[in-house]
Motif scaffolding. Sequence first.
Motif, PDB file in Angstrom:
ATOM      1  N   PHE A   1      76.370  91.675  41.823  1.00 21.47           N
ATOM      2  CA  PHE A   1      76.215  90.257  41.488  1.00 21.47           C
ATOM      3  C   PHE A   1      77.109  89.385  42.372  1.00 21.47           C
ATOM      4  O   PHE A   1      76.661  88.385  42.937  1.00 21.47           O
ATOM      5  CB  PHE A   1      76.542  89.991  40.014  1.00 21.47           C
ATOM      6  N   THR A   2      78.382  89.765  42.505  1.00 18.73           N
ATOM      7  CA  THR A   2      79.292  88.923  43.293  1.00 18.73           C
ATOM      8  C   THR A   2      78.905  88.919  44.775  1.00 18.73           C
ATOM      9  O   THR A   2      78.991  87.891  45.426  1.00 18.73           O
ATOM     10  CB  THR A   2      80.768  89.375  43.151  1.00 18.73           C
ATOM     11  N   GLN A   3      78.479  90.078  45.280  1.00 18.88           N
ATOM     12  CA  GLN A   3      78.035  90.111  46.675  1.00 18.88           C
ATOM     13  C   GLN A   3      76.806  89.237  46.884  1.00 18.88           C
ATOM     14  O   GLN A   3      76.712  88.511  47.880  1.00 18.88           O
ATOM     15  CB  GLN A   3      77.704  91.547  47.095  1.00 18.88           C
ATOM     16  N   THR A   4      75.874  89.314  45.945  1.00 18.85           N
ATOM     17  CA  THR A   4      74.664  88.493  46.043  1.00 18.85           C
ATOM     18  C   THR A   4      75.034  87.018  46.091  1.00 18.85           C
ATOM     19  O   THR A   4      74.545  86.263  46.928  1.00 18.85           O
ATOM     20  CB  THR A   4      73.750  88.757  44.833  1.00 18.85           C
ATOM     21  N   LEU A   5      75.951  86.626  45.206  1.00 15.10           N
ATOM     22  CA  LEU A   5      76.379  85.233  45.149  1.00 15.10           C
ATOM     23  C   LEU A   5      77.088  84.831  46.446  1.00 15.10           C
ATOM     24  O   LEU A   5      76.807  83.802  47.048  1.00 15.10           O
ATOM     25  CB  LEU A   5      77.322  85.061  43.946  1.00 15.10           C
ATOM     26  N   ARG A   6      78.015  85.682  46.888  1.00 10.64           N
ATOM     27  CA  ARG A   6      78.888  85.360  48.014  1.00 10.64           C
ATOM     28  C   ARG A   6      78.144  85.414  49.349  1.00 10.64           C
ATOM     29  O   ARG A   6      78.362  84.583  50.223  1.00 10.64           O
ATOM     30  CB  ARG A   6      80.042  86.375  48.024  1.00 10.64           C
ATOM     31  N   LEU A   7      77.262  86.393  49.510  1.00 14.67           N
ATOM     32  CA  LEU A   7      76.654  86.622  50.825  1.00 14.67           C
ATOM     33  C   LEU A   7      75.295  85.961  50.985  1.00 14.67           C
ATOM     34  O   LEU A   7      74.869  85.671  52.098  1.00 14.67           O
ATOM     35  CB  LEU A   7      76.502  88.131  51.072  1.00 14.67           C
ATOM     36  N   VAL A   8      74.595  85.744  49.882  1.00 17.64           N
ATOM     37  CA  VAL A   8      73.221  85.255  50.008  1.00 17.64           C
ATOM     38  C   VAL A   8      73.026  83.883  49.341  1.00 17.64           C
ATOM     39  O   VAL A   8      72.505  82.953  49.965  1.00 17.64           O
ATOM     40  CB  VAL A   8      72.226  86.277  49.402  1.00 17.64           C
ATOM     41  N   ILE A   9      73.473  83.742  48.104  1.00 21.56           N
ATOM     42  CA  ILE A   9      73.166  82.514  47.373  1.00 21.56           C
ATOM     43  C   ILE A   9      74.067  81.347  47.793  1.00 21.56           C
ATOM     44  O   ILE A   9      73.580  80.282  48.194  1.00 21.56           O
ATOM     45  CB  ILE A   9      73.296  82.735  45.843  1.00 21.56           C
ATOM     46  N   LEU A  10      75.401  81.540  47.708  1.00 24.03           N
ATOM     47  CA  LEU A  10      76.301  80.421  47.991  1.00 24.03           C
ATOM     48  C   LEU A  10      76.178  79.876  49.414  1.00 24.03           C
ATOM     49  O   LEU A  10      76.162  78.660  49.610  1.00 24.03           O
ATOM     50  CB  LEU A  10      77.754  80.800  47.669  1.00 24.03           C
ATOM     51  N   PRO A  11      76.068  80.748  50.449  1.00 22.04           N
ATOM     52  CA  PRO A  11      75.924  80.181  51.792  1.00 22.04           C
ATOM     53  C   PRO A  11      74.725  79.246  51.901  1.00 22.04           C
ATOM     54  O   PRO A  11      74.799  78.215  52.575  1.00 22.04           O
ATOM     55  CB  PRO A  11      75.732  81.410  52.684  1.00 22.04           C
ATOM     56  N   GLN A  12      73.634  79.589  51.228  1.00 23.17           N
ATOM     57  CA  GLN A  12      72.455  78.724  51.280  1.00 23.17           C
ATOM     58  C   GLN A  12      72.640  77.503  50.388  1.00 23.17           C
ATOM     59  O   GLN A  12      72.203  76.401  50.718  1.00 23.17           O
ATOM     60  CB  GLN A  12      71.211  79.492  50.853  1.00 23.17           C
ATOM     61  N   ALA A  13      73.303  77.703  49.243  1.00 17.94           N
ATOM     62  CA  ALA A  13      73.536  76.587  48.321  1.00 17.94           C
ATOM     63  C   ALA A  13      74.432  75.536  48.974  1.00 17.94           C
ATOM     64  O   ALA A  13      74.139  74.346  48.930  1.00 17.94           O
ATOM     65  CB  ALA A  13      74.167  77.094  47.028  1.00 17.94           C
ATOM     66  N   PHE A  14      75.523  75.980  49.623  1.00 22.82           N
ATOM     67  CA  PHE A  14      76.445  75.046  50.282  1.00 22.82           C
ATOM     68  C   PHE A  14      75.718  74.192  51.313  1.00 22.82           C
ATOM     69  O   PHE A  14      75.936  72.990  51.406  1.00 22.82           O
ATOM     70  CB  PHE A  14      77.588  75.801  50.966  1.00 22.82           C
ATOM     71  N   ARG A  15      74.852  74.839  52.082  1.00 21.54           N
ATOM     72  CA  ARG A  15      74.156  74.091  53.129  1.00 21.54           C
ATOM     73  C   ARG A  15      73.252  73.018  52.564  1.00 21.54           C
ATOM     74  O   ARG A  15      73.000  72.009  53.207  1.00 21.54           O
ATOM     75  CB  ARG A  15      73.308  75.055  53.964  1.00 21.54           C
ATOM     76  N   SER A  16      72.747  73.240  51.372  1.00 22.16           N
ATOM     77  CA  SER A  16      71.833  72.244  50.824  1.00 22.16           C
ATOM     78  C   SER A  16      72.572  71.134  50.077  1.00 22.16           C
ATOM     79  O   SER A  16      71.947  70.151  49.676  1.00 22.16           O
ATOM     80  CB  SER A  16      70.799  72.919  49.920  1.00 22.16           C
ATOM     81  N   VAL A  17      73.876  71.282  49.856  1.00 26.63           N
ATOM     82  CA  VAL A  17      74.597  70.242  49.118  1.00 26.63           C
ATOM     83  C   VAL A  17      75.705  69.585  49.931  1.00 26.63           C
ATOM     84  O   VAL A  17      76.632  69.001  49.368  1.00 26.63           O
ATOM     85  CB  VAL A  17      75.187  70.770  47.783  1.00 26.63           C
ATOM     86  N   VAL A  18      75.604  69.664  51.266  1.00 18.19           N
ATOM     87  CA  VAL A  18      76.601  68.985  52.095  1.00 18.19           C
ATOM     88  C   VAL A  18      76.607  67.486  51.761  1.00 18.19           C
ATOM     89  O   VAL A  18      77.672  66.870  51.635  1.00 18.19           O
ATOM     90  CB  VAL A  18      76.330  69.216  53.594  1.00 18.19           C
ATOM     91  N   GLY A  19      75.422  66.903  51.561  1.00 14.69           N
ATOM     92  CA  GLY A  19      75.318  65.481  51.218  1.00 14.69           C
ATOM     93  C   GLY A  19      76.044  65.133  49.926  1.00 14.69           C
ATOM     94  O   GLY A  19      76.969  64.311  49.936  1.00 14.69           O
ATOM     95  N   PRO A  20      75.660  65.757  48.809  1.00 13.06           N
ATOM     96  CA  PRO A  20      76.347  65.508  47.538  1.00 13.06           C
ATOM     97  C   PRO A  20      77.853  65.804  47.604  1.00 13.06           C
ATOM     98  O   PRO A  20      78.652  65.067  47.029  1.00 13.06           O
ATOM     99  CB  PRO A  20      75.653  66.459  46.569  1.00 13.06           C
ATOM    100  N   LEU A  21      78.241  66.853  48.334  1.00 11.58           N
ATOM    101  CA  LEU A  21      79.670  67.164  48.434  1.00 11.58           C
ATOM    102  C   LEU A  21      80.404  66.091  49.239  1.00 11.58           C
ATOM    103  O   LEU A  21      81.580  65.813  48.992  1.00 11.58           O
ATOM    104  CB  LEU A  21      79.887  68.540  49.078  1.00 11.58           C
TER     105      LEU A  21
END
Lengths: 221, 259
Positions: free
Chosen positions: A132-152
Amino acid sequence: MFDFLEGYDLLGAFWVTVKLTALSAVGSLIWGTLLAGMRVGPVPVMRGFGTAYVNIVRNIPLTIIIVFTSLGLNQTMNITLGATDFSAINFRLAVLGLTAYTSAFVCEALRSGINTVPLGQAEAARAIGLSFTQTLRLVILPQAFRSVVGPLTNVLIALTKNTTVASAIGVAEAAYLMKGMIENEAQLLLISAVFAFGFIVLTLPTGLILNWVGKKLAVKR
Amino acid sequence: MTEVSVTKDATPPAGDALVALSQVNKHFGALHVLQDIDLTIARGEVVVVIGPSGSGKSTLCRTINRLETVDSGAITIDGKPLPQEGKELARLRADVGMVFQSFNLFAHKTVLENVMLGQIKVRKTDKKAAEEKARALLDRVGVGTQADKYPAQLSGGQQQRVAIARALAMDPKVMLFDEPTSALDPEMINEVLEVMQQLARDGMTMVVVTHEMGFARSAANRVVFMADGRIVEEAVPDQFFSNPRSDRAKDFLSKILHH
């Protein structure tokens, strides 16, 4: 025309603002990411904690949080965060308060980013044996961060301006200096304008640069 | 369709079962999507699962690596029952390759990184060896020249072949294909089927959910026909396609084969 500025350390005050912003930004990015991880995670206790934290903290005025760090943490519970002199203690308390507050917003921005990542990405990650943590760290969060640069970016700009609340506990940042100058000088409008301009100088490039970064990083699907 | 007896004309050799499902049941709310499923897949066997939409074949495929949990029944892989969610399940999933209908390549990583990720993070292979193996696998599925591109820059057929390479990189014991060609343009279906044919010839154990009857005929050792959450008929492909036993299968085949 700008003679009244003489004798005041304007740059020094804004430098404190920049330090408050930078440290709190890094802190809230880390803590906010952990909170988002908890909120989407499989452990009910952590999910509950994350949800409760966000809903409580983001609904308390920042002034109350900052004042609490000083009156509650420092003066009542004698927490000094490893500093000895008054100004260092208050600076660290302000960073702590700003981080605690801003993390709630980082968490929610990031969570909306996580929701933009298709479910299949997580399934594919789990299917090759990632935890679970690897999935979050390596696959989900990198893509999530890129899509929320604006809101951040919005959160970062809000944080920059929110640092002025630190003057409430005597941190000598820009707004603190401004208060002092308003008491001692006559050019009230000009003083406000100078400080307003100072903040725009800080936040405008931030917004422009991060906007560009966001476009560059966007994940193509 | 009240008769529930399964027509079995092809029984796998006993004792060498790699995947075994027994009395598996699953509900989605009120819908009973898997009803008393018994299915054994032998090492090296290619089993093609066909059936109408909503018959539970994709769900069946996804229960084998526990992307879907089951309500009752037992699933074993290589003799070991599927563990609960956690480290052990992750380890087991690494041994079960999966190819999805919508490819699901990691969108933020290059093709090469997609094939290297599992090797490095799960198998703990060192980077250089992982890259070598990834490039060899990409060559094998015919997309070696695309290694440094991002998934969105590839055609659907190319993406699916990368997805197959990504699964193969884990050296799986069995490969699951969940409608691998259903999202592809017609002219790209064959390039993916050819890779799968090759895999089948190389002796890979495969469970393939598909609507490609040509593939079922030529590559399958056994066809499993599902309808309404049950396995209605199991047979060798020749027999199934030329002489289906159950009415449900006859009806299904008459709709798809003659037009």
